[in-house]
Every structure is written in structure tokens, then in C-alpha cells.
Design a protein around this motif. Structure first.
Motif, PDB file in Angstrom:
ATOM      1  N   ARG A  88       3.472  -2.791   3.943  1.00  0.00           N
ATOM      2  CA  ARG A  88       2.923  -4.111   3.725  1.00  0.00           C
ATOM      3  C   ARG A  88       1.552  -4.346   4.115  1.00  0.00           C
ATOM      4  O   ARG A  88       1.051  -5.435   3.736  1.00  0.00           O
ATOM      5  N   ARG A  89       1.146  -3.450   5.068  1.00  0.00           N
ATOM      6  CA  ARG A  89      -0.346  -3.632   5.404  1.00  0.00           C
ATOM      7  C   ARG A  89      -1.239  -3.411   4.274  1.00  0.00           C
ATOM      8  O   ARG A  89      -0.862  -2.430   3.533  1.00  0.00           O
ATOM      9  N   PRO A  90      -2.565  -3.975   4.259  1.00  0.00           N
ATOM     10  CA  PRO A  90      -3.334  -3.625   3.233  1.00  0.00           C
ATOM     11  C   PRO A  90      -3.769  -2.178   3.064  1.00  0.00           C
ATOM     12  O   PRO A  90      -3.923  -1.826   1.958  1.00  0.00           O
ATOM     13  N   TYR A  91      -3.566  -1.456   4.280  1.00  0.00           N
ATOM     14  CA  TYR A  91      -4.107   0.088   3.861  1.00  0.00           C
ATOM     15  C   TYR A  91      -3.076   0.871   4.874  1.00  0.00           C
ATOM     16  O   TYR A  91      -2.727   0.589   5.833  1.00  0.00           O
ATOM     17  N   ILE A  92      -2.953   1.734   4.376  1.00  0.00           N
ATOM     18  CA  ILE A  92      -2.475   3.146   5.128  1.00  0.00           C
ATOM     19  C   ILE A  92      -3.233   3.693   6.132  1.00  0.00           C
ATOM     20  O   ILE A  92      -4.032   4.385   5.193  1.00  0.00           O
ATOM     21  N   SER A  93      -3.462   3.865   7.251  1.00  0.00           N
ATOM     22  CA  SER A  93      -4.138   4.957   7.930  1.00  0.00           C
ATOM     23  C   SER A  93      -3.706   5.877   8.820  1.00  0.00           C
ATOM     24  O   SER A  93      -4.277   6.748   9.185  1.00  0.00           O
ATOM     25  N   ALA A 133       0.930  -1.217  -0.237  1.00  0.00           N
ATOM     26  CA  ALA A 133      -0.152   0.016  -0.031  1.00  0.00           C
ATOM     27  C   ALA A 133       0.915   1.371  -0.047  1.00  0.00           C
ATOM     28  O   ALA A 133       2.023   1.224   0.679  1.00  0.00           O
ATOM     29  N   MET A 134       0.399   2.377  -0.673  1.00  0.00           N
ATOM     30  CA  MET A 134       1.298   3.609  -0.775  1.00  0.00           C
ATOM     31  C   MET A 134       0.552   4.698  -0.232  1.00  0.00           C
ATOM     32  O   MET A 134      -0.586   4.767  -0.401  1.00  0.00           O
ATOM     33  N   GLY A 135       1.191   5.709   0.310  1.00  0.00           N
ATOM     34  CA  GLY A 135       0.658   6.739   0.907  1.00  0.00           C
ATOM     35  C   GLY A 135       1.341   7.970   0.702  1.00  0.00           C
ATOM     36  O   GLY A 135       2.549   7.971   0.486  1.00  0.00           O
ATOM     37  N   TRP A 136       0.735   9.086   0.625  1.00  0.00           N
ATOM     38  CA  TRP A 136       1.458  10.539   0.678  1.00  0.00           C
ATOM     39  C   TRP A 136       1.021  11.203   1.816  1.00  0.00           C
ATOM     40  O   TRP A 136      -0.100  11.220   2.240  1.00  0.00           O
ATOM     41  N   GLU A 177       2.435  18.278  12.925  1.00  0.00           N
ATOM     42  CA  GLU A 177       2.570  16.840  12.924  1.00  0.00           C
ATOM     43  C   GLU A 177       2.384  16.248  11.399  1.00  0.00           C
ATOM     44  O   GLU A 177       1.742  17.052  10.667  1.00  0.00           O
ATOM     45  N   ARG A 178       3.142  15.326  11.132  1.00  0.00           N
ATOM     46  CA  ARG A 178       3.002  14.635   9.702  1.00  0.00           C
ATOM     47  C   ARG A 178       1.675  14.170   9.715  1.00  0.00           C
ATOM     48  O   ARG A 178       0.918  13.428  10.670  1.00  0.00           O
ATOM     49  N   GLU A 179       0.893  14.285   8.702  1.00  0.00           N
ATOM     50  CA  GLU A 179      -0.342  13.902   8.452  1.00  0.00           C
ATOM     51  C   GLU A 179      -0.697  13.155   7.180  1.00  0.00           C
ATOM     52  O   GLU A 179       0.003  13.596   6.022  1.00  0.00           O
ATOM     53  N   LEU A 180      -1.514  12.197   7.106  1.00  0.00           N
ATOM     54  CA  LEU A 180      -1.856  11.526   5.877  1.00  0.00           C
ATOM     55  C   LEU A 180      -2.877  12.322   4.790  1.00  0.00           C
ATOM     56  O   LEU A 180      -3.769  12.609   5.238  1.00  0.00           O
ATOM     57  N   VAL A 181      -2.385  12.428   3.819  1.00  0.00           N
ATOM     58  CA  VAL A 181      -3.071  13.366   2.751  1.00  0.00           C
ATOM     59  C   VAL A 181      -3.877  12.216   1.885  1.00  0.00           C
ATOM     60  O   VAL A 181      -4.999  12.643   1.657  1.00  0.00           O
ATOM     61  N   ALA A 182      -3.059  11.079   1.528  1.00  0.00           N
ATOM     62  CA  ALA A 182      -3.745  10.493   0.351  1.00  0.00           C
ATOM     63  C   ALA A 182      -3.330   8.968   0.572  1.00  0.00           C
ATOM     64  O   ALA A 182      -1.961   8.752   0.636  1.00  0.00           O
ATOM     65  N   ALA A 183      -4.013   7.919   0.377  1.00  0.00           N
ATOM     66  CA  ALA A 183      -3.464   6.608   0.323  1.00  0.00           C
ATOM     67  C   ALA A 183      -3.929   5.609  -0.498  1.00  0.00           C
ATOM     68  O   ALA A 183      -5.290   5.942  -1.146  1.00  0.00           O
ATOM     69  N   ILE A 184      -3.321   4.574  -1.285  1.00  0.00           N
ATOM     70  CA  ILE A 184      -4.113   3.710  -2.082  1.00  0.00           C
ATOM     71  C   ILE A 184      -3.521   2.288  -1.728  1.00  0.00           C
ATOM     72  O   ILE A 184      -2.515   2.156  -1.462  1.00  0.00           O
ATOM     73  N   CYS A 241       6.500  10.420   0.300  1.00  0.00           N
ATOM     74  CA  CYS A 241       5.583   9.232  -0.152  1.00  0.00           C
ATOM     75  C   CYS A 241       6.154   7.842   0.943  1.00  0.00           C
ATOM     76  O   CYS A 241       7.078   8.071   1.404  1.00  0.00           O
ATOM     77  N   SER A 242       5.374   6.872   1.009  1.00  0.00           N
ATOM     78  CA  SER A 242       5.497   5.981   1.992  1.00  0.00           C
ATOM     79  C   SER A 242       5.101   4.665   1.498  1.00  0.00           C
ATOM     80  O   SER A 242       3.996   4.584   0.518  1.00  0.00           O
ATOM     81  N   ALA A 243       5.515   3.669   1.837  1.00  0.00           N
ATOM     82  CA  ALA A 243       5.078   2.318   1.497  1.00  0.00           C
ATOM     83  C   ALA A 243       4.819   1.191   2.652  1.00  0.00           C
ATOM     84  O   ALA A 243       5.577   1.392   3.463  1.00  0.00           O
TER      85      ALA A 243
END
Length: 122
Positions: free
Chosen positions: A99-104, A32-35, A43-50, A95-97
């Protein structure tokens, strides 16, 4: 997995940018990938994930309808199309990667890329 983000820059409010993140390795499609983004003093915040297949996406409320995350597993690349940019979008984007199904969230992320600066002028 090594991640390299690029595409940041300076843009006027209302403009667009597309961030790209290229990943090394042959297992990109399993992550799973995230921005994320981090503004000064915040703080660092999650913007979008796929999800790994691209079939599921997540957007923070602050960017819904303006940002689009996508991925091309054949090119080992994830993208963040940012439209109608606002000064409050100014931050370092990572960007981040995982191995879990989703980034939350940022906790426990397997891999981080170096950030790319996005600056939106008013």
C-alpha cells in the motif's frame, strides 16, 4: 489481497518468458506491485516494481534493458516480460503488493504471492 503468480518454466539462455500475477479484490489499483526473486542460498531481491498507476517503474541493474514490468488495473494483473534470459536469472520469482506508493525492498511488504520457478539453461 491474494496473489497468484504463473508463467514460470524452463527456457534456454537467450529465450523469453512472461510472468503474470493475478490479484483478487477490487482495490488492486491502490497497490504498488513488485517482482522479487530468490535463488538457492541467496537473499530475496527486488527485480522490478511499478507504482499503483503504472506511471513509475524500477528495475534492478541486473535486469535493466531485458525485463519489463507492466500492469493492467482493469484485469487486476501485473506482468513481468523477461527477454534475453541468462542462467543467473534462475530463481523462484514472487509477486508482491504494497500500500505504500513505491516498493523499494522486501521489508514490510503487505502481501506476497506464492513463487513460480524460472530456470534458464545454458
Amino acid at each position: 489481497v491474494q496473489l497468484q503468480a504463473y508463467g514460470g518454466g524452463l527456457v534456454q539462455a537467450g529465450g523469453s518468458l512472461r510472468l503474470s500475477c493475478a490479484a483478487s479484490g477490487r482495490t488492486f489499483g491502490r497497490y504498488a506491485m513488485g517482482w522479487f526473486r530468490q535463488a538457492p542460498g541467496k537473499e530475496r531481491e527486488l527485480v522490478a516494481a511499478i507504482s499503483y498507476s503504472g506511471g513509475s517503474t524500477y528495475y534492478a541493474d541486473s535486469v535493466k534493458g531485458r525485463f519489463t514490468i507492466s500492469r493492467d488495473n482493469a484485469k487486476n494483473t501485473v506482468y513481468l516480460q523477461m527477454n534475453t534470459l541468462k542462467p543467473e536469472d534462475t530463481a523462484v520469482y514472487y509477486c508482491s503488493a504494497d500500500r505504500r506508493p513505491y516498493i523499494s525492498g522486501a521489508t514490510g511488504i503487505d502481501y506476497w504471492g506464492k513463487g513460480t520457478q524460472v530456470t534458464v539453461s545454458s
